[in-house]
Scaffold this active site. Sequence first.
Site, mmCIF file in Angstrom:
data_model
loop_
_atom_site.group_PDB
_atom_site.id
_atom_site.type_symbol
_atom_site.label_atom_id
_atom_site.label_comp_id
_atom_site.label_asym_id
_atom_site.label_seq_id
_atom_site.Cartn_x
_atom_site.Cartn_y
_atom_site.Cartn_z
ATOM 1 C CB SER A 8 38.882 42.007 41.068
ATOM 2 O OG SER A 8 37.628 42.241 41.684
ATOM 3 C CG MET A 37 28.652 41.013 43.473
ATOM 4 S SD MET A 37 29.401 40.769 45.089
ATOM 5 C CE MET A 37 31.106 40.412 44.616
ATOM 6 C CG HIS A 66 32.317 37.674 37.594
ATOM 7 N ND1 HIS A 66 33.058 37.330 38.708
ATOM 8 C CD2 HIS A 66 31.417 36.675 37.428
ATOM 9 C CE1 HIS A 66 32.620 36.175 39.193
ATOM 10 N NE2 HIS A 66 31.611 35.765 38.446
ATOM 11 N N GLY A 142 31.013 36.404 45.804
ATOM 12 C CA GLY A 142 30.311 37.274 46.755
ATOM 13 C C GLY A 142 31.191 38.224 47.528
ATOM 14 N N GLY A 145 38.959 39.111 48.818
ATOM 15 C CA GLY A 145 39.865 38.864 49.939
ATOM 16 C C GLY A 145 39.745 37.493 50.592
ATOM 17 C CG ASP A 175 37.137 36.155 40.085
ATOM 18 O OD1 ASP A 175 37.872 36.798 40.855
ATOM 19 O OD2 ASP A 175 35.969 36.489 39.801
ATOM 20 N N GLY A 176 39.614 34.699 42.388
ATOM 21 C CA GLY A 176 39.465 34.521 43.825
ATOM 22 C C GLY A 176 40.720 33.977 44.477
ATOM 23 N N GLY A 177 41.304 34.791 45.376
ATOM 24 C CA GLY A 177 42.462 34.337 46.131
ATOM 25 C C GLY A 177 43.728 34.199 45.313
HETATM 26 C C1 DX5 Z 1 34.384 37.389 44.136
HETATM 27 C C2 DX5 Z 1 34.739 38.174 42.918
HETATM 28 C C3 DX5 Z 1 36.192 38.338 42.690
HETATM 29 C C4 DX5 Z 1 36.947 39.038 43.786
HETATM 30 C C5 DX5 Z 1 38.373 38.598 43.778
HETATM 31 O O1 DX5 Z 1 33.013 37.195 44.156
HETATM 32 O O2 DX5 Z 1 34.201 37.553 41.767
HETATM 33 O O3 DX5 Z 1 36.437 38.966 41.447
HETATM 34 O O4 DX5 Z 1 36.889 40.437 43.664
HETATM 35 O O5 DX5 Z 1 39.027 39.231 44.816
HETATM 36 P P1 DX5 Z 1 40.391 38.711 45.450
HETATM 37 O O6 DX5 Z 1 41.421 38.742 44.371
HETATM 38 O O7 DX5 Z 1 40.629 39.699 46.516
HETATM 39 O O8 DX5 Z 1 40.133 37.318 45.953
HETATM 40 ZN ZN ZN Z 2 34.848 38.251 39.791
#
Ligand code: DX5
Ligand code: ZN
Length: 214
Positions: A8, A37, A66, A142, A145, A175-177
């Site tokens: 990402s 976004m 995305h 949104g 991290g 996706d996320g964490g």
């Molecule tokens: C959140 C995004 C993710 C984000 C993931 O809205 O869709 O793609 O960048 O970031 P990490 O891996 O840092 O959680």
């Molecule tokens: Zn994403």
Amino acid sequence: MELKLSASMLASDLSNIAKEIKRCEDAGIEWLHIDVMDGVFVDNITYGNNVVAAIRDKSDIFFDTHLMVTDPTKLIPLFAKAGSDMLTIHIESNGDTAENLKAIRANNMKAGLSVKPGTPIEKVYPYLPLCDMILVMTVEPGYGGQGFIPHCADKVKALRDYCNEKGIEIDIQVDGGINADTADIVKKAGANVLVAGTYLFKAEDMRKAAELIR
Ligand code: DX5
Ligand code: ZN
């Protein structure tokens, strides 16, 4: 299903994007995850089709886009023209989801459909024939991290079980964490495309971090 990592870009040094993409390629990462976004669907505004077009000139890596936007319909041809390989829309967005997914494929991109943590996974089932990938968000969209939301792994498992039962082969993305620990959980649940931002870009050694996720 083949395991793929998608880095990402949100967590990268955005003042040096081309260099950051090269770092992903050198680390053996398959896809670049581009978080678009609009400041309405989510709080932040990131980058749009013009940035995708600019980086398309610099790299052949698979562009996994995305869309976290309220109205994706009009944007579909714009991202196709910019060079996105895949476009993922949210089921919570406005517009006709089935028509949008068809339009993505008609524009020669792979089609993805995403659900936020609070949306039941069963909502995507009717759309599976129109999708190349389902993105199960493991944080609220949104921000990068954030911490992984554990119950989202149950949604991945339910989706993979349903697809296996129906004989549907499909990529399931999370996706996320995602880090070395949470990667284990989602892989066991049936995810095969893992997005990671912070864990990859902030690592001292990106290749090693990628290997730890795998
Ligand atoms: C959140 C995004 C993710 C984000 C993931 O809205 O869709 O793609 O960048 O970031 P990490 O891996 O840092 O959680
Ligand atoms: Zn994403």
